[in-house]
Design a protein around this motif. Structure first.
Motif, short mmCIF file in Angstrom:
data_model
loop_
_atom_site.label_atom_id
_atom_site.label_comp_id
_atom_site.label_asym_id
_atom_site.label_seq_id
_atom_site.Cartn_x
_atom_site.Cartn_y
_atom_site.Cartn_z
N ILE A 16 -0.21 -0.06 -14.79
CA ILE A 16 1.03 -0.90 -14.49
C ILE A 16 1.52 0.63 -14.05
CG2 ILE A 16 3.15 -1.79 -13.83
CD1 ILE A 16 0.91 -3.05 -13.57
N ARG A 17 1.69 1.11 -15.44
CA ARG A 17 2.82 2.74 -15.93
C ARG A 17 2.03 3.81 -15.23
NH1 ARG A 17 2.32 6.09 -20.07
NH2 ARG A 17 0.40 4.86 -20.68
N LEU A 18 0.81 4.02 -15.19
CA LEU A 18 -0.22 5.42 -14.35
C LEU A 18 -0.37 4.82 -13.15
CD1 LEU A 18 -2.41 5.86 -17.81
CD2 LEU A 18 -0.24 6.77 -16.86
N LEU A 19 -0.49 3.98 -12.58
CA LEU A 19 -0.19 3.81 -10.93
C LEU A 19 0.88 3.63 -10.54
CD1 LEU A 19 -3.61 1.36 -11.51
CD2 LEU A 19 -3.52 4.16 -10.41
N THR A 20 2.14 3.40 -10.92
CA THR A 20 2.88 3.36 -10.36
C THR A 20 4.18 5.20 -10.42
OG1 THR A 20 4.80 2.01 -12.33
CG2 THR A 20 3.66 0.84 -10.74
N GLY A 21 2.86 5.40 -10.66
CA GLY A 21 4.20 6.75 -11.01
C GLY A 21 5.05 6.85 -12.20
N ALA A 238 5.24 23.72 -40.74
CA ALA A 238 6.29 23.78 -39.60
C ALA A 238 5.36 23.87 -38.29
CB ALA A 238 6.53 25.80 -40.38
N ILE A 239 3.98 23.28 -37.80
CA ILE A 239 4.48 23.10 -36.72
C ILE A 239 3.75 21.57 -36.54
CG2 ILE A 239 2.43 23.77 -35.27
CD1 ILE A 239 2.14 26.59 -36.54
N ARG A 240 4.36 21.27 -35.62
CA ARG A 240 3.95 19.88 -34.30
C ARG A 240 3.72 20.10 -33.52
NH1 ARG A 240 8.44 16.11 -31.88
NH2 ARG A 240 7.09 14.07 -31.66
N VAL A 241 2.70 19.50 -32.72
CA VAL A 241 1.98 19.05 -31.49
C VAL A 241 1.32 17.79 -31.51
CG1 VAL A 241 0.21 20.49 -30.65
CG2 VAL A 241 0.13 21.57 -33.09
N THR A 242 2.02 18.09 -30.45
CA THR A 242 1.86 16.43 -29.60
C THR A 242 1.67 16.75 -27.94
OG1 THR A 242 4.06 17.04 -28.31
CG2 THR A 242 4.37 15.94 -30.58
N THR A 243 0.79 15.71 -27.76
CA THR A 243 -0.09 15.65 -26.26
C THR A 243 0.96 13.98 -25.63
OG1 THR A 243 -1.59 16.75 -26.40
CG2 THR A 243 -1.75 15.17 -25.19
N PRO A 244 1.41 14.27 -24.28
CA PRO A 244 1.63 13.43 -23.23
C PRO A 244 0.66 12.32 -22.47
CG PRO A 244 2.07 14.92 -22.22
CD PRO A 244 1.93 15.41 -23.48
N ASP A 245 0.68 12.03 -21.82
CA ASP A 245 0.21 11.45 -21.08
C ASP A 245 -1.03 12.18 -20.62
OD1 ASP A 245 0.40 8.28 -21.28
OD2 ASP A 245 1.74 8.74 -19.45
N VAL A 246 -1.73 12.07 -20.06
CA VAL A 246 -3.22 13.31 -20.01
C VAL A 246 -4.19 13.12 -18.42
CG1 VAL A 246 -4.50 15.11 -20.04
CG2 VAL A 246 -3.61 14.55 -22.41
N GLY A 247 -3.72 13.67 -17.80
CA GLY A 247 -4.13 13.75 -16.33
C GLY A 247 -5.98 14.48 -16.40
N GLY A 248 -6.59 13.88 -17.16
CA GLY A 248 -8.01 14.38 -16.79
C GLY A 248 -8.75 14.79 -17.97
N SER A 485 -6.37 9.79 -25.35
CA SER A 485 -6.46 8.86 -23.93
C SER A 485 -6.56 10.21 -22.90
CB SER A 485 -5.63 8.44 -23.55
OG SER A 485 -6.58 7.50 -22.41
N ASN A 486 -7.18 10.71 -22.76
CA ASN A 486 -7.20 11.61 -20.90
C ASN A 486 -7.09 11.26 -19.76
OD1 ASN A 486 -9.04 14.68 -22.38
ND2 ASN A 486 -7.15 13.68 -22.48
N GLY A 487 -7.23 8.81 -19.86
CA GLY A 487 -6.55 8.07 -19.39
C GLY A 487 -8.24 7.48 -19.06
#
Ligand code: SMO
Length: 762
Positions: A16-21, A238-248, A485-487
């Protein structure tokens, strides 16, 4: 409390989240007011830089920083990008030139980063890049996969060969060929593809004076975190790496790329957030590409059509530099499934990797395994034609039938039932009805062919994975996973899995991934490893949780700990009328001040290796007038062991097959002789469209893996691994009677038309 997979096809909660932008991708979450970066890229493929003057750009309006290799050197950055290296067959080391983030003195491919411009707006950064003076002396361009000392790209490889890898027993294989009744040879090309993830690469970096935060759209956060720590000489904490939603991601996004390091350094220098986002052509020039190899393969048979030996010589294009896994893919990973599903007593692989003045080639859905299966399944098909045996029959004669089976490349296939899977596919694909369908196609003036491919994958990679489950103040629970997840639907799969195992209602579970501050470790996503490793470690966490909360409840209930059972989603004990659910038990623990029972971390190091395998049947129709090839029927039967969400597994197969059909039919990467990429937009590079896809029939024939407690086998890449040879064999089948005996992907209209023309019949 054994409560293994329920095999439920829950719909994806993230859709729902991904398909409705409402997806939150890197470009959506970059901090308000972040500075914007633009990369000046090399305009030619091979040259010595004579002038790189950025002084005017530095003075341009809005510009905050312009970085060149000299600046990064001066700042003391360790600019050697991480790259795995193989050993040559003589025991020596492969070439290991050190790849800098920005070109230093020399340009080696079109699109190589030369300068990193940071300004208040993207337009200002682009305008400033125009003011950079870049002069160079062009060098001879090297594009072929051959040894050549006339145009060396690296001092470390004077003939442009990076490695000469060997695996197997060359002597024994030669002996097998010497006594063969028949030998079949085929040269097979595997065309270069550009990944084209729907969302191009991007990142932002911010520094608060103490800690650096880099957000990027990758396949896992931990390896970039340690790479950044090393490059910037900062402690990992001292480093934080994050990843949000990924499109592939498809393997392409698993690697570190120069822009992430430049953005991190710039944010640290400027004390302001720096945001970089690739555009599409930039992605086509700088993202790691896939495949790009040619292979000569030979099979030796006895009188009964049993394989005696298999000899393979492959030559692959690494691009201009070693990338993360570049050297591994067409050598070590290719070797993993060299002999496929066949009982082959003697085999020999020689794999050479060459530098060329092109963008790097690295992991692309399957990474080495599709390449190897493509070769063996093409040459098996050729063998069936030359020996006059049915292709199904030839495979059945040679299938491995006794398990466990150790292959020549040292894989230990634990279980499998290839004939059963193939028979299921023969029925589902209605192979018996093919001749009638072919006659129908012929009536319409089309050539029709059918192709079989029987693939096997070896799921490798870091077998360890981490999970954390917390019980939260709001009465729900949160699962923190180490994969990314990359989708693919991880949010659904892992929350649902926890729900199934623990009885915690799905709607009470929050899902967290992609944050190096929130979980200690994690292997990320790649090599079809995620479900197997993440589910296994979640199982461990749930067991610990049941034991820990059970012990606590025993005190509350006044019984011995071993009298507490957890079943039917409740803790129970004989003689007690208290029967809390997992969430109720956690609430009781919170009330009792037992914070220690509210967070459960687990780390599992199983040998998660598994061997998914299956049969693909493709049918194509070729229009001899136009050369257009269409895949008109497609059937897959897979042995993925036990599935925890069959619907998402089927989705992975559909996507994988689509990716394979894309490579086989539409996608074509073309460089000119000067190393300029001619297919650098979607006008010139044809991604497969929905109308290029047939309906894909899918079913499973499970033989549970013994390598993990759930009996699962990785399924993320399998569709691609099987598809290339199925489609190609179908094309070969359609053209064989017309005398066309050598077909190579991509089967574009132009190529097909000329193939048929060359055969003198079109
Ligand atoms: S090609 Mo993949 O991320 O192993």
């Amino acid at each position: 409390m054994e409560k293994f997979g329920k095999s439920q096809a829950v719909k994806r909660t993230e859709d729902i989240r991904l398909l409705t932008g409402h997806g939150r991708y890197i470009d959506d979450i970059a901090p308000e007011g972040a500075l914007q970066a633009f990369v000046l890229r090399a305009p030619v493929a091979h040259a010595t830089i004579t002038t790189l003057d950025v002084s005017e750009a530095r003075q341009a309006e809005g510009v905050k920083l312009v970085l060149t290799a000299a600046d990064l050197d001066e700042a003391g950055l360790d600019m050697a990008m991480r790259a795995g290296l193989v050993k040559n067959r003589d025991g020596s080391d492969a070439a290991a030139p050190k790849r800098p983030y920005l070109a230093r003195d020399r340009i080696r491919h079109v699109g190589e980063p030369v300068a990193f411009v940071v300004a208040e707006t993207l337009q200002q950064a682009k305008d400033a890049a125009e003011l950079i003076e870049l002069d160079f002396d062009e060098l001879p361009v090297h594009m072929e996969f051959v040894q050549d000392t006339n145009a060396p790209i690296h001092e470390e490889a004077p003939d442009n060969r990076a490695y000469d890898f060997g695996l197997g027993d060359e002597e024994a294989t030669k002996a097998a060929f010497d006594k063969a009744a028949n030998v079949v040879r085929l040269e097979v090309g595997d065309n270069r593809v550009i990944c084209n993830a729907m969302e191009p690469r991007g990142c932002f970096a911010e520094f608060d004076g103490k800690r650096l935060h880099v957000a990027f759209n990758g396949q896992g956060v931990w390896s970039l975190k340690s790479d950044l720590a090393k490059a910037l000489d900062m402690p990992e904490e001292a480093i934080r790496v994050t990843t949000p939603d990924v499109g592939g991601g498809f393997g392409m996004k698993a690697a570190p790329y120069p822009e992430y390091f430049c953005a991190a350094h710039a944010a640290r220098v400027l004390g302001q957030p720096v945001h970089w986002m690739s555009d599409r052509t930039e992605a086509m020039l700088s993202d790691h590409a896939g495949r790009d190899l040619v292979t000569m393969a030979e099979l030796a048979f006895d009188e009964q059509n049993r394989i005696l030996g298999y000899r393979v010589h492959t030559k692959s294009n690494l691009g201009a530099w070693n990338s993360q896994f570049g050297q591994f893919i067409q050598s070590f990973l290719f070797a993993r499934v060299l002999t496929g599903t066949y009982d082959i007593p003697a085999a020999w692989l020689r794999a050479e990797g060459f530098y060329t003045n092109t963008t790097q080639v690295d992991a692309y859905r399957g990474a080495g395994r599709p390449e190897a299966i493509y070769v063996i399944e093409r040459v098996m098909d050729r063998a069936a034609r030359e020996l006059g045996v049915d292709p199904i029959e030839l495979r059945k004669i040679n299938f491995i039938k006794q398990f466990p089976y150790e292959t020549v490349s040292g894989e230990n296939y634990d279980v499998g039932d290839f004939p059963r899977v193939l028979d299921h596919a023969i029925a589902d694909a209605d192979v018996a009805g093919f001749e009638a369908r072919k006659a129908e196609s012929e009536k319409a003036g089309k050539l029709r062919g059918i192709g079989l491919s029987y693939y096997i994958e070896s799921i490798l990679g870091d077998p360890s994975e981490d999970v954390k489950v917390t019980f939260d103040e709001d009465g729900g629970a949160t699962i923190y996973v180490g994969t990314q997840s990359n989708g693919q639907g991880h949010e659904t799969v892992f929350a649902k899995f926890l729900s199934d195992q623990s009885g915690i209602p799905l709607e009470k579970i929050s899902f967290v991934q992609g944050d190096s501050d929130l979980i200690a470790r994690g292997g990320g996503t790649g090599g079809s490893r995620s479900v197997t490793t993440q589910a296994t470690v979640t199982l461990t966490a749930v067991r610990d949780m049941v034991a820990g909360l059970g012990e606590f409840l025993a005190e509350e209930m006044g019984v011995d700990p071993d009298e507490v059972r957890f079943d039917d989603e409740r803790f129970r004990a004989e003689g007690s009328n208290v029967s809390p659910t997992m969430l109720e038990a956690a609430a009781m623990a919170r009330e009792a001040g037992r914070e220690d029972l509210l967070s459960w971390s687990a780390h599992t190091a199983i040998d998660a290796r598994s061997y998914p395998n299956g049969a693909h049947f493709a049918e194509v129709e070729i229009d001899p007038e136009t050369g257009v090839t269409e895949v008109v029927k497609y059937t897959v039967v897979d042995d993925f062991g036990n599935l925890i969400n069959p619907m998402l597994a089927e989705g992975q197969v559909h996507g994988g097959v689509a990716q394979g059909i894309g490579q086989a039919i539409t996608e074509h990467t073309v460089f000119d002789d000067d190393g300029q990429l001619l297919t650098a937009t979607f006008m010139d590079y044809a991604m497969p469209r929905a109308y290029d896809m047939p309906w894909i029939g899918f079913d499973v024939e499970p033989v549970p893996s013994t390598g993990n407690p759930m009996g699962m086998k990785g399924c993320g890449e399998a569709g691609t691994v099987g598809a290339l040879a199925a489609v190609s064999n179908a094309v070969q089948d359609a053209l064989w009677e017309r005398g066309v005996k050598q077909v190579d992907m991509p089967f574009t209209p132009h190529r097909m038309w000329s193939l048929m023309g060359n055969a003198g019949t079109a």
